[in-house]
Scaffold this active site. Structure first.
Site, PDB file in Angstrom:
ATOM      1  N   ASN A   4       0.805  -1.344   0.055  1.00  0.00           N
ATOM      2  CA  ASN A   4       0.020  -0.075   0.049  1.00  0.00           C
ATOM      3  C   ASN A   4       0.852   1.194  -0.063  1.00  0.00           C
ATOM      4  O   ASN A   4       0.300   2.159  -0.447  1.00  0.00           O
ATOM      5  CB  ASN A   4      -0.789   0.130   1.388  1.00  0.00           C
ATOM      6  CG  ASN A   4      -1.565   1.165   1.381  1.00  0.00           C
ATOM      7  OD1 ASN A   4      -2.413   1.875   0.724  1.00  0.00           O
ATOM      8  ND2 ASN A   4      -0.899   2.184   2.542  1.00  0.00           N
TER       9      ASN A   4
ATOM     10  N   SER B  15      -3.870   2.780  -8.398  1.00  0.00           N
ATOM     11  CA  SER B  15      -4.583   4.054  -8.676  1.00  0.00           C
ATOM     12  C   SER B  15      -5.507   4.369  -9.796  1.00  0.00           C
ATOM     13  O   SER B  15      -5.043   3.734 -10.872  1.00  0.00           O
ATOM     14  CB  SER B  15      -3.703   5.317  -8.566  1.00  0.00           C
ATOM     15  OG  SER B  15      -4.445   6.526  -8.686  1.00  0.00           O
TER      16      SER B  15
ATOM     17  N   TYR C 287       4.128   9.522 -10.904  1.00  0.00           N
ATOM     18  CA  TYR C 287       3.006   8.815 -10.125  1.00  0.00           C
ATOM     19  C   TYR C 287       2.007   7.948 -11.180  1.00  0.00           C
ATOM     20  O   TYR C 287       1.988   6.653 -10.922  1.00  0.00           O
ATOM     21  CB  TYR C 287       1.930   9.732  -9.488  1.00  0.00           C
ATOM     22  CG  TYR C 287       1.094   9.032  -8.733  1.00  0.00           C
ATOM     23  CD1 TYR C 287       1.439   8.545  -7.390  1.00  0.00           C
ATOM     24  CD2 TYR C 287      -0.315   8.920  -8.922  1.00  0.00           C
ATOM     25  CE1 TYR C 287       0.418   7.827  -6.327  1.00  0.00           C
ATOM     26  CE2 TYR C 287      -1.082   8.557  -8.248  1.00  0.00           C
ATOM     27  CZ  TYR C 287      -0.874   7.933  -6.777  1.00  0.00           C
ATOM     28  OH  TYR C 287      -1.753   7.445  -6.047  1.00  0.00           O
TER      29      TYR C 287
ATOM     30  N   SER D 179       4.071   5.079 -12.685  1.00  0.00           N
ATOM     31  CA  SER D 179       4.404   3.891 -11.578  1.00  0.00           C
ATOM     32  C   SER D 179       3.084   3.015 -11.227  1.00  0.00           C
ATOM     33  O   SER D 179       3.078   1.878 -11.047  1.00  0.00           O
ATOM     34  CB  SER D 179       4.884   4.442 -10.275  1.00  0.00           C
ATOM     35  OG  SER D 179       3.886   5.420  -9.534  1.00  0.00           O
ATOM     36  N   LYS D 180       1.903   3.738 -11.337  1.00  0.00           N
ATOM     37  CA  LYS D 180       0.802   3.089 -11.048  1.00  0.00           C
ATOM     38  C   LYS D 180       0.173   2.120 -12.285  1.00  0.00           C
ATOM     39  O   LYS D 180      -0.222   1.177 -11.815  1.00  0.00           O
ATOM     40  CB  LYS D 180      -0.126   4.086 -10.442  1.00  0.00           C
ATOM     41  CG  LYS D 180      -0.070   4.758  -9.219  1.00  0.00           C
ATOM     42  CD  LYS D 180       0.056   3.671  -7.968  1.00  0.00           C
ATOM     43  CE  LYS D 180       0.281   4.451  -6.580  1.00  0.00           C
ATOM     44  NZ  LYS D 180       0.014   3.284  -5.611  1.00  0.00           N
TER      45      LYS D 180
ATOM     46  N   ILE E 217      -9.776   9.641  -2.676  1.00  0.00           N
ATOM     47  CA  ILE E 217     -10.070   9.278  -1.275  1.00  0.00           C
ATOM     48  C   ILE E 217      -9.554  10.438  -0.430  1.00  0.00           C
ATOM     49  O   ILE E 217      -8.203  10.736  -0.717  1.00  0.00           O
ATOM     50  CB  ILE E 217      -9.610   8.145  -0.623  1.00  0.00           C
ATOM     51  CG1 ILE E 217      -9.799   7.028  -1.598  1.00  0.00           C
ATOM     52  CG2 ILE E 217     -10.283   7.694   0.804  1.00  0.00           C
ATOM     53  CD1 ILE E 217     -10.799   6.239  -1.611  1.00  0.00           C
TER      54      ILE E 217
HETATM   55  P1  NAP Z   1      -1.023   8.232   2.874  1.00  0.00           P
HETATM   56  O1  NAP Z   1      -2.204   8.752   3.777  1.00  0.00           O
HETATM   57  O2  NAP Z   1      -0.024   9.355   2.590  1.00  0.00           O
HETATM   58  O3  NAP Z   1      -0.424   7.074   3.287  1.00  0.00           O
HETATM   59  C1  NAP Z   1       0.700   6.468   2.918  1.00  0.00           C
HETATM   60  C2  NAP Z   1       1.557   5.934   3.860  1.00  0.00           C
HETATM   61  O4  NAP Z   1       3.026   5.312   3.323  1.00  0.00           O
HETATM   62  C3  NAP Z   1       2.250   6.982   4.887  1.00  0.00           C
HETATM   63  O5  NAP Z   1       2.387   6.816   6.158  1.00  0.00           O
HETATM   64  C4  NAP Z   1       3.501   7.303   4.054  1.00  0.00           C
HETATM   65  O6  NAP Z   1       4.468   7.673   5.127  1.00  0.00           O
HETATM   66  C5  NAP Z   1       3.980   5.790   3.926  1.00  0.00           C
HETATM   67  N1  NAP Z   1       5.212   5.651   2.950  1.00  0.00           N
HETATM   68  C6  NAP Z   1       5.548   6.671   2.072  1.00  0.00           C
HETATM   69  N2  NAP Z   1       6.842   6.183   1.605  1.00  0.00           N
HETATM   70  C7  NAP Z   1       7.243   5.031   2.433  1.00  0.00           C
HETATM   71  C8  NAP Z   1       8.282   4.321   2.286  1.00  0.00           C
HETATM   72  N3  NAP Z   1       9.320   4.663   1.260  1.00  0.00           N
HETATM   73  N4  NAP Z   1       8.353   2.878   3.000  1.00  0.00           N
HETATM   74  C9  NAP Z   1       7.374   2.919   3.759  1.00  0.00           C
HETATM   75  N5  NAP Z   1       6.102   3.860   3.953  1.00  0.00           N
HETATM   76  C10 NAP Z   1       6.089   4.627   2.925  1.00  0.00           C
HETATM   77  O7  NAP Z   1      -1.529   7.823   1.744  1.00  0.00           O
HETATM   78  P2  NAP Z   1      -2.961   7.128   1.160  1.00  0.00           P
HETATM   79  O8  NAP Z   1      -3.769   8.196   0.247  1.00  0.00           O
HETATM   80  O9  NAP Z   1      -3.472   6.362   2.039  1.00  0.00           O
HETATM   81  O10 NAP Z   1      -2.619   6.230  -0.006  1.00  0.00           O
HETATM   82  C11 NAP Z   1      -2.103   4.718   0.056  1.00  0.00           C
HETATM   83  C12 NAP Z   1      -1.885   4.256  -1.181  1.00  0.00           C
HETATM   84  O11 NAP Z   1      -3.183   4.385  -1.966  1.00  0.00           O
HETATM   85  C13 NAP Z   1      -0.818   4.656  -1.957  1.00  0.00           C
HETATM   86  O12 NAP Z   1      -0.314   3.827  -2.732  1.00  0.00           O
HETATM   87  C14 NAP Z   1      -1.473   5.710  -2.913  1.00  0.00           C
HETATM   88  O13 NAP Z   1      -0.638   5.861  -4.111  1.00  0.00           O
HETATM   89  C15 NAP Z   1      -2.782   4.821  -3.331  1.00  0.00           C
HETATM   90  N6  NAP Z   1      -3.950   5.830  -3.726  1.00  0.00           N
HETATM   91  C16 NAP Z   1      -4.509   6.623  -3.105  1.00  0.00           C
HETATM   92  C17 NAP Z   1      -5.448   7.468  -3.275  1.00  0.00           C
HETATM   93  C18 NAP Z   1      -6.094   8.534  -2.786  1.00  0.00           C
HETATM   94  O14 NAP Z   1      -7.165   9.106  -3.094  1.00  0.00           O
HETATM   95  N7  NAP Z   1      -5.998   8.872  -1.486  1.00  0.00           N
HETATM   96  C19 NAP Z   1      -6.022   7.306  -4.864  1.00  0.00           C
HETATM   97  C20 NAP Z   1      -5.389   6.132  -5.347  1.00  0.00           C
HETATM   98  C21 NAP Z   1      -4.581   5.349  -4.989  1.00  0.00           C
HETATM   99  P3  NAP Z   1       4.818   9.424   4.699  1.00  0.00           P
HETATM  100  O15 NAP Z   1       3.517  10.175   5.285  1.00  0.00           O
HETATM  101  O16 NAP Z   1       5.848   9.916   5.676  1.00  0.00           O
HETATM  102  O17 NAP Z   1       4.942   9.702   3.492  1.00  0.00           O
END
Ligand code: NAP
Length: 266
Positions: free
Chosen positions: A90, A142, A155, A158-159, A188
């Site tokens: 994730n 994503s 981004y 990568s996705k 989200i």
């Molecule tokens: P988030 O709230 O930023 O959570 C991601 C977590 O991963 C954070 O705690 C982050 O820490 C941690 N992280 C970042 N780099 C890392 C690393 N090198 N090693 C270990 N942990 C690491 O993001 P989210 O929105 O929940 O996203 C989760 C996943 O869903 C991601 O892959 C994102 O691309 C995908 N996604 C999200 C959305 C959306 O709308 N939110 C939509 C499509 C896909 P830091 O905060 O310190 O970076």
């Protein structure tokens, strides 16, 4: 509510946002959880919340771009819990920037976290799963793997790579009883998206105008799909990326639904 009873799940980036929602869902279904995140403080808070739910939970601080740390995390999990049944890939990052201005460092960092990290987590954990007779891996892709957001080239690339990785590893590792799929979430409002909104890289009205359900997605909606994909209810689904986005990936134009509202005579 015991679909993951006696099972062990690692959730990378599980201290907050979508990953934490998945960790909570899996814990509620009986799994022991290892939160593997770069943020120590957030991980400790997440583990505390999971334990308050009655779950067996621990954390491991990791930067998933470091393959040695991935091996250490895998060993820590097997030493602590005895096995690994589920991996949720994730952890992910994004950094808005026009492609013409993008630096090599930023390109490399996004690729290293979103693709290289996810691949080597899958490989390290997959080797353990293979030895133990199998497991399930779900990667968080994503909507941007298909629907492009300008200013987020690495981004999006990568996705799209996660979708390809899911297909190839799903095909290669099904023979080891390791079932691999991905989820492509829509929008989200996690801290990742809040950052984009505050930088004006994305715009709330625009996002809602291309959403057939006319709302943001919920972390729990992604967690429910992740639960389905690691459950015995989805045993014939292999190598797929499932879009969970309220219909965004149907590709409607901004405000297109106004036409339906204005012309619906029923
Ligand atoms: P988030 O709230 O930023 O959570 C991601 C977590 O991963 C954070 O705690 C982050 O820490 C941690 N992280 C970042 N780099 C890392 C690393 N090198 N090693 C270990 N942990 C690491 O993001 P989210 O929105 O929940 O996203 C989760 C996943 O869903 C991601 O892959 C994102 O691309 C995908 N996604 C999200 C959305 C959306 O709308 N939110 C939509 C499509 C896909 P830091 O905060 O310190 O970076």
């Amino acid at each position: 509510m015991n679909r993951l009873k006696d099972q062990v799940a690692i959730v990378t980036g599980g201290s907050q946002g979508i990953g934490f929602a998945i960790a909570k869902k899996f814990a509620a279904e009986g799994a022991s959880i290892l939160i593997a995140d770069i943020m120590e403080k957030g991980s400790l808070a997440a583990v505390k919340a999971l334990r308050e739910m009655g779950a067996n939970a621990d954390h491991f601080v990791i930067d998933i771009t470091n393959v040695e740390e991935i091996y250490e995390m895998t060993k820590y999990c097997t030493d602590k819990f005895g096995k690994i049944d589920v991996l949720v890939n994730n952890a992910g990052i994004q950094k808005p920037c026009p492609s013409m201005n993008l630096s090599e460092d930023d390109f490399d960092r996004i690729m290293d976290v979103n693709i290289k990290g996810a691949f080597f987590c899958a490989q390290a954990v997959g080797r353990v799963m293979r030895k133990n007779g199998g497991g399930r891996i779900v990667s968080i892709s994503s909507g941007n793997s298909r629907m492009m957001s300008v200013g987020r080239a690495p981004y999006c690339i990568s996705k799209a790579g996660i979708n390809a990785m899911t297909a190839i590893l799903g095909a290669e590792w099904a023979m080891y009883n390791i079932r691999i799929n991905a989820i492509a979430p829509g929008w989200i409002k996690t801290s990742m998206v809040e950052r984009g909104l505050s930088l004006n890289a994305i715009n709330e009205a625009q996002i809602l105008s291309i959403s057939p359900v006319e709302r943001w997605g919920k972390e729990e909606e992604i967690a429910d799909l992740a639960m389905y994909l690691v459950s015995d209810e989805s045993t014939y689904i292999v190598g797929q990326t499932i879009f969970c986005d309220g219909g965004w990936s149907t590709g409607i134009l901004p405000n297109a639904l106004d036409y339906i509202r204005e012309n619906d005579k029923m």
